[in-house]
Motif scaffolding. Structure first.
Motif, PDB file in Angstrom:
ATOM      1  N   LYS A   1       0.848  -1.182   0.000  1.00 40.02           N
ATOM      2  CA  LYS A   1       0.000   0.000   0.000  1.00 40.02           C
ATOM      3  C   LYS A   1       0.888   1.237   0.000  1.00 40.02           C
ATOM      4  N   SER A   2       0.379   2.295  -0.605  1.00 44.66           N
ATOM      5  CA  SER A   2       1.153   3.520  -0.723  1.00 44.66           C
ATOM      6  C   SER A   2       1.633   4.025   0.634  1.00 44.66           C
ATOM      7  N   LEU A   3       2.886   4.481   0.665  1.00 46.68           N
ATOM      8  CA  LEU A   3       3.438   5.039   1.897  1.00 46.68           C
ATOM      9  C   LEU A   3       2.885   6.422   2.201  1.00 46.68           C
TER      10      LEU A   3
ATOM     11  N   ARG B   1      13.036   6.209   3.254  1.00 41.74           N
ATOM     12  CA  ARG B   1      11.969   5.583   2.469  1.00 41.74           C
ATOM     13  C   ARG B   1      11.898   6.235   1.106  1.00 41.74           C
TER      14      ARG B   1
ATOM     15  N   ASN C   1       8.922   6.889  -1.383  1.00 39.31           N
ATOM     16  CA  ASN C   1       7.471   6.817  -1.542  1.00 39.31           C
ATOM     17  C   ASN C   1       7.071   6.311  -2.927  1.00 39.31           C
TER      18      ASN C   1
ATOM     19  N   ASN D   1       7.187   2.662  -2.676  1.00 35.97           N
ATOM     20  CA  ASN D   1       6.510   2.084  -1.502  1.00 35.97           C
ATOM     21  C   ASN D   1       7.467   1.228  -0.684  1.00 35.97           C
TER      22      ASN D   1
END
Length: 117
Positions: free
Chosen positions: A26-28, A71, A73, A76
């Motif tokens: 799932k998207s960050l 991270r 994004n 993900n």
């Protein structure tokens, strides 16, 4: 349901480096926070490093200056760059992500990191 998959663990000599990755399904952009935890044999799971929705990071005193959390994004994916590894860093490393207004925690399956000569 969110799936987290860690990779990058392995055996490394003291002083060496490893980079762990945690790919999320799932998207960050919708996370509240993410983090890396570790659990050594006979010990409780502990927070190694965390990153907030806004990119604020924190790290345990034992890894400050050696480990860096980040991270991407667009992919993900969360990372843990581990440098100057010590035998006491040996543990199973787990990825954690907290999503949504209900603050639901999700965990990866863990990846083994062994620091030994």
């Amino acid at each position: 349901q969110v799936h987290l998959v860690e990779s990058g663990g392995g055996l490394v000599q003291p002083g060496g480096s490893l980079r762990l990755s945690c790919a999320a399904s799932k998207s960050l952009f919708s996370i509240n926070a993410m983090g890396w935890y570790r659990q050594a044999p006979g010990k409780e799971r502990e927070l190694v490093a965390g990153i907030s929705r806004w990119g604020t990071t924190k790290a345990a005193d034992s890894v400050k200056g050696r480990f860096t959390i980040s991270r991407d994004n667009a992919k993900n994916t969360m990372y843990l760059q581990m440098n100057s590894l010590k035998p006491e860093d040996t543990a199973v490393y787990y990825c954690n992500a907290n999503y949504g207004s209900d603050s639901v925690d999700y965990w990866g399956q863990g990846t083994q990191v062994t620091v030994s000569s």
